[in-house]
Design a protein around this motif. Structure first.
Motif, mmCIF file in Angstrom:
data_model
loop_
_atom_site.group_PDB
_atom_site.id
_atom_site.type_symbol
_atom_site.label_atom_id
_atom_site.label_comp_id
_atom_site.label_asym_id
_atom_site.label_seq_id
_atom_site.Cartn_x
_atom_site.Cartn_y
_atom_site.Cartn_z
ATOM 1 N N VAL A 2 17.519 0.740 66.972
ATOM 2 C CA VAL A 2 18.713 1.006 66.824
ATOM 3 C C VAL A 2 19.075 2.511 67.735
ATOM 4 O O VAL A 2 20.021 2.458 68.134
ATOM 5 N N PHE A 3 18.004 3.399 67.335
ATOM 6 C CA PHE A 3 18.110 4.699 67.823
ATOM 7 C C PHE A 3 18.142 4.509 69.519
ATOM 8 O O PHE A 3 18.700 5.291 70.181
ATOM 9 N N ALA A 4 17.084 3.880 69.848
ATOM 10 C CA ALA A 4 16.868 3.537 71.258
ATOM 11 C C ALA A 4 18.039 2.765 72.098
ATOM 12 O O ALA A 4 18.452 3.277 73.047
ATOM 13 N N HIS A 5 18.889 1.968 71.154
ATOM 14 C CA HIS A 5 20.040 1.345 71.658
ATOM 15 C C HIS A 5 21.098 2.403 71.901
ATOM 16 O O HIS A 5 21.770 2.421 72.948
ATOM 17 N N LEU A 6 21.184 3.682 71.097
ATOM 18 C CA LEU A 6 22.141 4.701 71.246
ATOM 19 C C LEU A 6 21.549 5.234 72.486
ATOM 20 O O LEU A 6 22.539 5.929 73.328
ATOM 21 N N GLU A 7 20.297 5.559 72.643
ATOM 22 C CA GLU A 7 19.797 6.744 73.865
ATOM 23 C C GLU A 7 20.109 5.755 75.138
ATOM 24 O O GLU A 7 20.480 6.688 76.011
ATOM 25 N N GLU A 8 19.930 4.322 75.207
ATOM 26 C CA GLU A 8 20.132 3.899 76.370
ATOM 27 C C GLU A 8 21.643 3.991 76.707
ATOM 28 O O GLU A 8 22.138 4.320 78.045
ATOM 29 N N LYS A 9 22.776 3.842 75.929
ATOM 30 C CA LYS A 9 23.782 4.110 76.257
ATOM 31 C C LYS A 9 24.378 5.427 76.553
ATOM 32 O O LYS A 9 25.369 5.674 77.485
ATOM 33 N N LEU A 10 23.815 6.368 76.059
ATOM 34 C CA LEU A 10 24.162 7.767 76.298
ATOM 35 C C LEU A 10 23.518 8.031 77.815
ATOM 36 O O LEU A 10 24.468 8.593 78.442
ATOM 37 N N LEU A 11 22.221 7.551 78.209
ATOM 38 C CA LEU A 11 22.203 7.839 79.547
ATOM 39 C C LEU A 11 23.075 6.931 80.570
ATOM 40 O O LEU A 11 23.144 7.656 81.498
ATOM 41 N N LEU A 12 23.355 5.999 80.176
ATOM 42 C CA LEU A 12 24.589 5.381 81.038
ATOM 43 C C LEU A 12 25.622 6.047 81.059
ATOM 44 O O LEU A 12 26.302 6.100 82.340
ATOM 45 N N ALA A 13 26.069 6.534 80.076
ATOM 46 C CA ALA A 13 27.317 7.396 80.103
ATOM 47 C C ALA A 13 27.226 8.844 81.039
ATOM 48 O O ALA A 13 27.828 9.188 81.686
ATOM 49 N N LEU A 14 25.928 9.382 80.957
ATOM 50 C CA LEU A 14 25.711 10.363 81.830
ATOM 51 C C LEU A 14 25.588 10.171 83.185
ATOM 52 O O LEU A 14 26.267 10.773 84.185
ATOM 53 N N ASP A 15 25.115 8.944 83.532
ATOM 54 C CA ASP A 15 25.162 8.145 84.922
ATOM 55 C C ASP A 15 26.591 8.272 85.412
ATOM 56 O O ASP A 15 26.965 8.537 86.567
ATOM 57 N N TRP A 16 27.454 7.797 84.523
ATOM 58 C CA TRP A 16 28.807 7.469 84.994
ATOM 59 C C TRP A 16 29.522 8.617 85.297
ATOM 60 O O TRP A 16 30.270 8.916 86.239
ATOM 61 N N CYS A 17 29.260 9.714 84.286
ATOM 62 C CA CYS A 17 29.711 11.142 84.666
ATOM 63 C C CYS A 17 29.379 11.723 85.814
ATOM 64 O O CYS A 17 30.384 12.197 86.625
ATOM 65 N N ASN A 18 28.097 11.427 86.179
ATOM 66 C CA ASN A 18 27.640 11.922 87.661
ATOM 67 C C ASN A 18 28.381 11.091 88.759
ATOM 68 O O ASN A 18 28.563 11.716 89.765
ATOM 69 N N GLN A 19 28.318 10.003 88.490
ATOM 70 C CA GLN A 19 28.982 9.091 89.833
ATOM 71 C C GLN A 19 30.470 9.585 89.810
ATOM 72 O O GLN A 19 30.991 9.481 91.004
ATOM 73 N N GLU A 20 31.246 9.911 88.748
ATOM 74 C CA GLU A 20 32.670 10.533 88.742
ATOM 75 C C GLU A 20 32.718 11.816 89.147
ATOM 76 O O GLU A 20 33.920 12.316 89.123
ATOM 77 N N ASP A 21 31.596 12.467 89.555
ATOM 78 C CA ASP A 21 31.690 14.080 89.603
ATOM 79 C C ASP A 21 32.291 14.869 88.455
ATOM 80 O O ASP A 21 33.111 15.710 88.665
ATOM 81 N N ILE A 22 31.984 14.474 87.111
ATOM 82 C CA ILE A 22 32.217 15.250 86.069
ATOM 83 C C ILE A 22 31.167 15.956 85.568
ATOM 84 O O ILE A 22 30.118 15.126 85.305
ATOM 85 N N HIS A 23 31.106 17.201 85.663
ATOM 86 C CA HIS A 23 30.086 17.942 85.355
ATOM 87 C C HIS A 23 30.006 18.202 83.943
ATOM 88 O O HIS A 23 30.749 18.951 83.201
ATOM 89 N N VAL A 24 28.987 17.775 82.907
ATOM 90 C CA VAL A 24 29.017 17.770 81.715
ATOM 91 C C VAL A 24 27.758 18.325 81.390
ATOM 92 O O VAL A 24 26.640 18.313 81.694
ATOM 93 N N GLN A 25 27.964 19.701 80.649
ATOM 94 C CA GLN A 25 26.905 20.531 80.121
ATOM 95 C C GLN A 25 26.468 20.155 78.835
ATOM 96 O O GLN A 25 25.355 20.527 78.157
ATOM 97 N N ASP A 26 27.225 19.605 77.995
ATOM 98 C CA ASP A 26 27.273 19.425 76.534
ATOM 99 C C ASP A 26 27.290 17.936 76.037
ATOM 100 O O ASP A 26 28.180 17.279 76.452
ATOM 101 N N VAL A 27 26.390 17.576 75.351
ATOM 102 C CA VAL A 27 26.616 16.359 74.281
ATOM 103 C C VAL A 27 26.665 16.692 72.945
ATOM 104 O O VAL A 27 25.732 17.090 72.239
ATOM 105 N N VAL A 28 28.137 16.364 72.456
ATOM 106 C CA VAL A 28 28.026 16.511 70.937
ATOM 107 C C VAL A 28 27.983 15.217 70.128
ATOM 108 O O VAL A 28 28.195 14.211 70.303
ATOM 109 N N VAL A 29 26.913 15.177 69.170
ATOM 110 C CA VAL A 29 26.451 14.088 68.282
ATOM 111 C C VAL A 29 27.233 14.611 66.841
ATOM 112 O O VAL A 29 26.617 15.289 66.244
#
Length: 382
Positions: free
Chosen positions: A278-305
């Motif tokens: 279940v934690f690997a499932h979270l990891e995969e989606k988090l990486l996909l979200a970071l990819d989306w931010c990069n594609q949208e040119d949104i500079h994310v420095q922090d991930v709050v969990v």
């Protein structure tokens, strides 16, 4: 406890009005969205003056989960004592020293929310105090701004993991949130709780999720070679789904003749395999979200969990390793609230309300709970 920071960037200019007073703005907050009765006092100088949490685990253990009528009854019994303790531990007088009253308006269990809402409204209208209803997940998202010496900077991603919600959200201000991923079925916390019950783990003073974490950590990590391979739902899609993990465990145990046929070592390996999946499932989606931010040119420095599941130390280690080992992403800082403030609490509700109090913005006394309430609605004021 005092949390110091040189940054109060998310607060409006009126913050400085209160720094010039003999004392800062004190907020009494109430949280009762599920099965914890919570009250706290937080002030505008970023100080947590009290934090009271009265749990109901012993009540609900016999039901295998939260029993709504019992939860409401316990909130009604506990709420006056929680508020009194919060004021006593803060050393404050309700009439003279409290400047505003906040409560969890939603989302959550409607009957439970109503207890906190009615308590807060009664106090506010009787004492002529301003009142603010807070979005529960906004509280989780903003906790790290209060508790971290170097607060996360907007825009940041927040992974909200609780018994009722699993969300990946882009936060661009304290009221503007864009949902990037949510669950199509049950939340991760609910899934973990159900599997803990299938494994017949003893809750003791813990909830089922914390009992699972303690169970797998009782002895050093061991081989999980004979454990089943859990599904990987919606791979490559920015969507969560946890019902399959729970269903797979249920079917697997029935095919094996029940958990009674497992010795303790095999049972522990099974629990570890589930938790890792279940934690690997979270990891995969988090990486996909970071990819989306990069594609949208949104500079994310922090991930709050945040959220109750974020108190799991193994999850914290896994997410750090996941981000460190990903060659496709720029360095990202992981930010967690203290474990005691990951589960439901009123500190986060007080802090999430603070910017509104300081801006002179508050709700009318006829406000009612919103058990279904999207965090995206905050930006429109609805």
């Amino acid at each position: 406890m005092s949390i110091r920071s040189s940054s109060v960037h998310f607060l409006p200019r009126l913050f400085f009005k209160y720094t010039c007073r003999s004392r800062h703005f004190n907020v009494l907050a109430i949280e009762s969205s599920a099965d914890d009765t919570c009250a706290a006092v937080v002030n505008s100088s970023r100080r947590i003056l009290s934090n009271v949490v009265i749990k109901q685990h012993n009540i609900h253990k016999q039901y295998g989960g939260i029993q709504p009528l019992e939860a409401i009854r316990e909130h009604q019994r506990n709420m006056p004592f929680a508020v009194k303790r919060a004021l006593t531990e803060a050393g404050l007088d309700l009439i003279k020293d409290i400047d505003g009253i906040a409560f969890t308006r939603g989302p959550g269990m409607v009957g439970c929310l109503s207890v906190g809402c009615n308590a807060a409204k009664t106090l506010a209208i009787a004492l002529d105090k301003p009142l603010v209803g807070v979005h529960h997940m906004q509280g989780h998202a903003l906790t790290s701004i209060l508790t971290t010496e170097d607060p996360p900077k907007y825009p940041f991603l927040t992974l909200l993991t609780s018994g009722g919600h699993t969300l990946l959200v882009l936060a661009t201000s304290n009221t503007e949130f864009k949902i990037l991923a949510t669950t199509v079925d049950e939340a991760i916390g609910r899934c973990i709780d159900r599997v803990a019950r299938l494994l017949k783990l003893e809750w003791k003073a813990l909830g089922p999720g914390a009992a699972l974490e303690q169970f797998v950590n009782e002895v050093p990590q061991s081989d999980i070679a004979d454990a089943p391979i859990f599904p990987k739902p919606l791979s490559g899609q920015m969507i969560f789904s946890f019902a399959g993990f729970h269903s797979y465990m249920d079917i697997y145990l029935r095919n094996q003749g029940g958990i009674e046929n497992f010795d303790i070592s095999r049972k522990r390996r099974l629990a570890r395999a589930f938790q890792a999946s279940v934690f690997a499932h979270l990891e995969e989606k988090l990486l996909l979200a970071l990819d989306w931010c990069n594609q949208e040119d949104i500079h994310v420095q922090d991930v709050v969990v945040s959220g109750g599941v974020a108190s799991n130390q193994y999850l914290r280690e896994r997410l750090r390793q996941c981000l460190d080992s990903s060659p496709d992403h720029k360095p990202v800082r992981l930010v967690f609230p203290p474990a005691s403030l990951c589960t439901d609490n009123a500190v986060m509700i007080a802090w999430a309300a603070m910017h509104r109090f300081l801006a002179g913005d508050h709700d009318t006394y006829d406000i009612i709970p919103r058990p279904k309430w999207s965090i995206e609605d905050l930006s429109s004021g609805s």
